[in-house]
Design a protein around this motif. Structure first.
Motif, PDB file in Angstrom:
ATOM      1  N   TRP A 173      57.589  46.788  10.147  1.00  0.00           N
ATOM      2  CA  TRP A 173      56.896  47.277  11.342  1.00  0.00           C
ATOM      3  C   TRP A 173      56.601  48.754  11.130  1.00  0.00           C
ATOM      4  O   TRP A 173      57.501  49.542  10.863  1.00  0.00           O
ATOM      5  N   TYR A 174      55.345  49.115  11.257  1.00  0.00           N
ATOM      6  CA  TYR A 174      54.908  50.501  11.189  1.00  0.00           C
ATOM      7  C   TYR A 174      54.329  50.908  12.532  1.00  0.00           C
ATOM      8  O   TYR A 174      53.634  50.121  13.188  1.00  0.00           O
ATOM      9  N   ASP A 175      54.618  52.152  12.902  1.00  0.00           N
ATOM     10  CA  ASP A 175      54.055  52.677  14.132  1.00  0.00           C
ATOM     11  C   ASP A 175      53.849  54.173  13.959  1.00  0.00           C
ATOM     12  O   ASP A 175      54.766  54.876  13.494  1.00  0.00           O
ATOM     13  N   GLU A 176      52.680  54.622  14.312  1.00  0.00           N
ATOM     14  CA  GLU A 176      52.345  56.047  14.188  1.00  0.00           C
ATOM     15  C   GLU A 176      52.625  56.596  12.797  1.00  0.00           C
ATOM     16  O   GLU A 176      53.099  57.731  12.633  1.00  0.00           O
ATOM     17  N   GLY A 177      52.383  55.791  11.800  1.00  0.00           N
ATOM     18  CA  GLY A 177      52.517  56.242  10.422  1.00  0.00           C
ATOM     19  C   GLY A 177      53.905  56.136   9.824  1.00  0.00           C
ATOM     20  O   GLY A 177      54.089  56.444   8.643  1.00  0.00           O
ATOM     21  N   GLU A 178      54.858  55.684  10.616  1.00  0.00           N
ATOM     22  CA  GLU A 178      56.223  55.613  10.114  1.00  0.00           C
ATOM     23  C   GLU A 178      56.741  54.177  10.096  1.00  0.00           C
ATOM     24  O   GLU A 178      56.361  53.368  10.948  1.00  0.00           O
ATOM     25  N   GLU A 179      57.621  53.906   9.151  1.00  0.00           N
ATOM     26  CA  GLU A 179      58.283  52.608   9.131  1.00  0.00           C
ATOM     27  C   GLU A 179      59.364  52.612  10.211  1.00  0.00           C
ATOM     28  O   GLU A 179      60.295  53.420  10.168  1.00  0.00           O
ATOM     29  N   ARG A 180      59.260  51.688  11.151  1.00  0.00           N
ATOM     30  CA  ARG A 180      60.197  51.646  12.276  1.00  0.00           C
ATOM     31  C   ARG A 180      61.310  50.638  12.045  1.00  0.00           C
ATOM     32  O   ARG A 180      62.415  50.799  12.553  1.00  0.00           O
ATOM     33  N   ASN A 181      61.001  49.596  11.311  1.00  0.00           N
ATOM     34  CA  ASN A 181      62.008  48.573  11.087  1.00  0.00           C
ATOM     35  C   ASN A 181      61.546  47.697   9.927  1.00  0.00           C
ATOM     36  O   ASN A 181      60.345  47.625   9.627  1.00  0.00           O
ATOM     37  N   ARG A 182      62.517  47.095   9.242  1.00  0.00           N
ATOM     38  CA  ARG A 182      62.173  46.160   8.193  1.00  0.00           C
ATOM     39  C   ARG A 182      63.092  44.957   8.275  1.00  0.00           C
ATOM     40  O   ARG A 182      64.236  45.047   8.739  1.00  0.00           O
ATOM     41  N   GLY A 183      62.570  43.831   7.836  1.00  0.00           N
ATOM     42  CA  GLY A 183      63.355  42.609   7.852  1.00  0.00           C
ATOM     43  C   GLY A 183      64.246  42.507   6.627  1.00  0.00           C
ATOM     44  O   GLY A 183      64.354  43.430   5.819  1.00  0.00           O
ATOM     45  N   ASN A 184      64.850  41.350   6.487  1.00  0.00           N
ATOM     46  CA  ASN A 184      65.808  41.129   5.409  1.00  0.00           C
ATOM     47  C   ASN A 184      65.084  40.729   4.119  1.00  0.00           C
ATOM     48  O   ASN A 184      65.168  39.578   3.671  1.00  0.00           O
TER      49      ASN A 184
END
Lengths: 111, 113
Positions: free
Chosen positions: B48-59
């Protein structure tokens, strides 16, 4: 981490009848949204219905309605008057920031 | 208004190669999500990216990576491809926040041979 569980991998229903797809989720949040998406054979994901967690009233969109039980963390989808075009994969989704999906239920509407 | 667009539609790569998948969100959307859907299976959350940053990643292992550009478009890179990476990769975009619908692209079908 939030999880979404769809316990019915496959279901079938006769045309014009009613079917209910189940979904449960796990979260510690109080504000969130729930969605049901449909993925027909074309693979395009389409939003079917959405429910705000702070609303007690169940969402309804034409033949589609939900039974939202917040305390039980349950969010089932009822399809009334099933049509052949309803044949698809149905995904339950949870969103409190990012969006997580269940494994899906493959629904087949039989003529 | 244009929807979420993904390119390429199909991609065939050899095991060990790298694949780059692209996604253009709906205008005004700042969040981009990537999901992997193996044949006949559900959606596995990747990034998940938001405003140019990685906010979360899955396994998923680190060889799955990506980025979001200033115009909010996004790339998903998969390094050292394995046969099991063969899947439909779906991109979705939304406004920031939990109360917004995600709109999906048509997906990129990646085949690793």
């Amino acid at each position: 981490a939030q999880t979404v569980t769809q316990s019915q991998p496959e279901m079938s229903v006769q045309e014009a009848e009613t079917v209910t797809l189940s979904c449960t989720y796990d979260t510690s949040e109080n504000n969130y949204y729930l969605f049901w998406y449909k993925q027909p054979p074309s693979r395009q994901m389409i939003l079917v219905i959405r429910q705000e967690a702070y609303k007690q009233q169940n969402a309804t969109e034409n033949r589609f309605s939900v039974n939202f039980q917040k305390a039980a963390k349950s969010f089932s989808l009822k399809i009334s008057d099933s049509q052949l075009g309803d044949t698809a994969m149905y995904f339950c989704a949870f969103s409190d920031n990012d969006m997580r999906f269940g494994a899906g239920t493959r629904l087949t509407v039989k003529p | 208004e244009a929807g979420v667009t993904q390119s390429p539609t199909h991609l065939i790569k050899t095991r060990g190669q790298q694949a780059t998948l692209r996604c253009s969100p709906i205008s005004g959307h700042t969040s981009v999500y990537w999901y992997q859907q193996a044949l006949g299976l559900g959606l596995q959350f990747l990034l998940w990216y938001d405003e140019g940053e990685e906010r979360n990643r899955g396994n998923f292992p680190p060889r799955f990576s990506g980025r979001q550009f200033p115009n909010y478009s996004s790339e998903l890179n998969v390094n050292a491809l394995e046969l099991e990476d063969s899947a439909l990769y779906l991109c979705a975009s939304s406004f920031t926040g939990y109360n917004t619908e995600a709109f999906f692209g048509q997906g990129t079908r990646l085949t690793v041979v």
